[in-house]
Write an enzyme that holds these catalytic residues in place. Structure first.
Site, PDB file in Angstrom:
ATOM      1  N   LYS A   1      16.516  28.911  53.455  1.00  0.00           N
ATOM      2  CA  LYS A   1      17.382  28.532  52.333  1.00  0.00           C
ATOM      3  C   LYS A   1      18.764  28.124  52.835  1.00  0.00           C
ATOM      4  O   LYS A   1      19.359  27.148  52.342  1.00  0.00           O
ATOM      5  CB  LYS A   1      17.491  29.688  51.343  1.00  0.00           C
ATOM      6  CG  LYS A   1      16.252  29.877  50.479  1.00  0.00           C
ATOM      7  CD  LYS A   1      16.031  28.670  49.584  1.00  0.00           C
ATOM      8  CE  LYS A   1      14.945  28.871  48.557  1.00  0.00           C
ATOM      9  NZ  LYS A   1      14.720  27.671  47.714  1.00  0.00           N
TER      10      LYS A   1
ATOM     11  N   TYR B   1      12.958  33.733  55.153  1.00  0.00           N
ATOM     12  CA  TYR B   1      13.196  33.052  53.874  1.00  0.00           C
ATOM     13  C   TYR B   1      14.666  32.673  53.747  1.00  0.00           C
ATOM     14  O   TYR B   1      15.008  31.532  53.408  1.00  0.00           O
ATOM     15  CB  TYR B   1      12.766  33.956  52.729  1.00  0.00           C
ATOM     16  CG  TYR B   1      13.039  33.393  51.356  1.00  0.00           C
ATOM     17  CD1 TYR B   1      12.421  32.215  50.932  1.00  0.00           C
ATOM     18  CD2 TYR B   1      13.914  34.031  50.478  1.00  0.00           C
ATOM     19  CE1 TYR B   1      12.665  31.683  49.667  1.00  0.00           C
ATOM     20  CE2 TYR B   1      14.159  33.514  49.217  1.00  0.00           C
ATOM     21  CZ  TYR B   1      13.538  32.347  48.810  1.00  0.00           C
ATOM     22  OH  TYR B   1      13.783  31.827  47.556  1.00  0.00           O
TER      23      TYR B   1
ATOM     24  N   LEU C   1      14.147  21.827  42.814  1.00  0.00           N
ATOM     25  CA  LEU C   1      13.733  23.212  42.589  1.00  0.00           C
ATOM     26  C   LEU C   1      12.563  23.621  43.473  1.00  0.00           C
ATOM     27  O   LEU C   1      12.245  24.807  43.565  1.00  0.00           O
ATOM     28  CB  LEU C   1      13.327  23.406  41.115  1.00  0.00           C
ATOM     29  CG  LEU C   1      14.273  22.841  40.046  1.00  0.00           C
ATOM     30  CD1 LEU C   1      13.691  23.076  38.663  1.00  0.00           C
ATOM     31  CD2 LEU C   1      15.662  23.463  40.169  1.00  0.00           C
TER      32      LEU C   1
ATOM     33  N   ASN D   1      17.564  37.382  41.543  1.00  0.00           N
ATOM     34  CA  ASN D   1      16.214  37.473  40.985  1.00  0.00           C
ATOM     35  C   ASN D   1      16.219  36.922  39.567  1.00  0.00           C
ATOM     36  O   ASN D   1      17.062  37.306  38.758  1.00  0.00           O
ATOM     37  CB  ASN D   1      15.757  38.934  40.958  1.00  0.00           C
ATOM     38  CG  ASN D   1      15.547  39.493  42.347  1.00  0.00           C
ATOM     39  OD1 ASN D   1      14.593  39.152  43.015  1.00  0.00           O
ATOM     40  ND2 ASN D   1      16.465  40.349  42.785  1.00  0.00           N
TER      41      ASN D   1
ATOM     42  N   PRO E   1      -0.638  50.171 -10.216  1.00  0.00           N
ATOM     43  CA  PRO E   1      -0.106  50.016 -11.585  1.00  0.00           C
ATOM     44  C   PRO E   1       0.036  51.358 -12.296  1.00  0.00           C
ATOM     45  O   PRO E   1      -0.848  52.217 -12.231  1.00  0.00           O
ATOM     46  CB  PRO E   1      -1.148  49.131 -12.260  1.00  0.00           C
ATOM     47  CG  PRO E   1      -1.747  48.330 -11.141  1.00  0.00           C
ATOM     48  CD  PRO E   1      -1.783  49.274  -9.972  1.00  0.00           C
TER      49      PRO E   1
END
Length: 370
Positions: free
Chosen positions: A108, A104, A54, A133, A282
Site C-alpha cells: 500500500k 500488505y 479501489l 477498518n 367488540p
C-alpha cells in the site's frame, strides 16, 4: 456529465460507491473489475474525467500477490492515463497498514508513493486515503472486516473468536466513506498534509464490539431497541441486519391472549419507554386503572373505541371517541383512572406507548372503575 472510472467496482467499497453515484445522478460510469481486460482499461482511461482506484488485494494466498495486486495494477493504470494524456484526478484507497512493516502495508505504501510521484510529474490531483477498518452492508465475512465476520457468524449462531477483548479497533462506516469520496469528486476533500481522511472514525474495543452485536441478536427476545442515539451502535445495527439469513427476517412476538382479545409487547427501551399492541373484541372494556407516575399514549389504528377518563377525586367522566379512520393520539395523564371500550363491530386495534418498560415489581397500576 462527469465520466468516472472505478476500479474494483464489484468490491465492497466499489459496489456501494457505484450505487450512490447513480443515486446522485452520475450515469457515465466505467466499471473495471477482474473480469475486464487491460484493453478495456485502456479504453476507459481515454475518456474518464475522474478515477476512483479501489481495486486491490488484502487476503491473497501468497505474500507476493500483495505487490502484484496493489502496486502493479496502480502502475499500469497510471501508465495508461499518461499514454492517453489524461490528467484526470485520481482517488486511491490505501490503508492505515501503510504505516506498518508488513507485506500488505508495504504494498500500500508503494502504491501511495507511485501516485505521489506521478502527481508531481504530471500535475494531476491525487487524493490518497489511508482507510481504517471499514464496515457496512455488502461487506464480506472472513475477508473485508471483523465486523462483517462477527455479524455473519452471530446471526447464524456460529462460534466466533475473540483473541484480545481489549484490542482497540478504528472503524469507518461505508456511508461516511461515500460521503467523503463524493466531496473529493467535487474537489473539496477533507485533507491534512498529503493525505485525505474520513472525518468520522469510531474507536471500539473488540470485546465491546462483540457484546454489542450479540445484543442485537438477543433484542428479538428482550425486545430492547439498540441505542440509536449512539452513532456507532446505529451503524452497526444497520450492518448486522444486512447479514440476516434470507429466511430469518421475521420473528414472533409473545401474544397474551384471552377471551377479551390480546396484548402484545413490541419494543422496549431503557429510557424511551415501551410500545405494545392491544386488540379488543367488540363490546370489551379494558383498563379501569390509574397511575402515579406512569403515563401512556393511545393510538387507535383500526376499529372504533371510546376512551373514558375520571380524575380519581372527581365524579366527572371525560370521553374521547376514537377511530382508525382518523389517526389521533390520546394522552393518558397520571391521576386519572381510564378505560378503553370497543364500541364498534370489529376488533379494536390500539398502539400503546408507555413512558417506562413494564416492571412487575413496580407496576404503578391501581384498579379503579371509571
Amino acid at each position: 456529465m462527469t465520466k468516472i472510472l472505478i476500479t474494483g467496482a464489484s468490491g465492497f467499497v466499489g459496489k456501494n460507491l457505484v450505487v450512490e453515484l447513480r443515486n446522485q445522478g452520475y450515469s457515465d460510469l466505467f466499471l473495471f473489475n477482474r473480469s475486464n481486460s487491460m484493453e478495456q482499461l485502456e479504453e476507459f482511461t481515454k475518456h474518464c474525467d475522474f478515477v476512483f482506484h479501489l481495486a486491490g488485494v488484502n487476503r491473497p494466498e501468497k505474500e507476493e500477490e500483495f505487490m502484484e495486486g496493489n502496486l502493479n495494477l496502480t502502475s499500469k493504470l497510471l501508465e495508461l492515463l499518461k499514454k492517453n494524456n489524461n490528467s484526470s484526478p485520481i482517488l486511491i484507497t490505501s490503508s492505515i497498514q501503510a504505516e506498518k512493516d508488513n507485506a500488505y502495508g508495504k504494498s500500500k505504501k508503494a502504491g501511495e508513493e507511485l501516485l505521489f510521484n506521478y502527481s508531481r510529474e504530471t500535475g494531476t490531483e491525487a487524493f490518497v486515503y489511508r482507510l481504517p477498518n471499514l464496515f457496512g452492508k455488502w461487506s464480506k465475512p472472513n475477508y473485508n472486516t471483523v465486523v462483517a465476520t462477527y455479524c455473519y457468524n452471530i446471526a447464524r449462531d456460529i462460534e466466533i473468536q475473540v483473541n484480545n477483548p481489549e484490542a482497540e479497533l478504528k472503524l469507518a462506516y461505508i456511508d461516511d466513506v461515500l460521503e467523503e469520496f463524493v466531496k473529493a469528486l467535487k474537489r473539496i476533500p477533507s485533507k491534512t498534509g498529503d493525505y485525505c481522511e474520513i472525518p468520522v472514525v469510531h474507536s471500539v474495543k473488540l470485546g465491546e464490539l462483540v457484546n454489542t452485536i450479540k445484543a442485537f441478536k438477543e433484542s428479538r427476545k428482550t425486545l430492547n431497541v439498540p441505542n440509536m442515539g449512539d452513532s456507532l451502535t446505529k451503524k452497526l445495527y444497520s450492518t448486522y441486519l444486512s447479514f440476516l439469513p434470507k429466511d430469518n427476517f421475521s420473528y414472533d412476538l409473545k401474544m397474551n391472549i384471552d377471551n377479551r382479545g390480546s396484548f402484545t409487547e413490541f419494543l422496549r427501551t431503557p429510557d424511551r419507554g415501551q410500545v405494545s399492541v392491544n386488540i379488543s373484541k367488540p363490546g370489551i372494556t379494558k383498563g379501569n386503572h390509574w397511575h402515579h407516575t406512569k403515563n401512556e399514549k393511545f393510538l387507535v389504528v383500526s376499529g372504533e373505541g371510546l376512551i373514558r377518563f375520571r380524575n380519581i377525586d372527581s365524579d366527572k367522566v371525560i370521553e374521547y371517541r376514537v377511530s382508525g379512520e382518523t389517526l389521533e393520539v390520546v394522552d393518558i395523564p397520571t391521576g386519572y383512572t381510564h378505560s378503553i371500550v370497543n364500541v364498534g363491530e370489529m376488533d379494536l386495534v390500539t398502539i400503546m406507548w408507555v413512558n417506562e418498560s413494564f416492571d412487575p415489581t413496580k407496576p404503578d397500576t391501581t384498579f379503579l372503575e371509571v
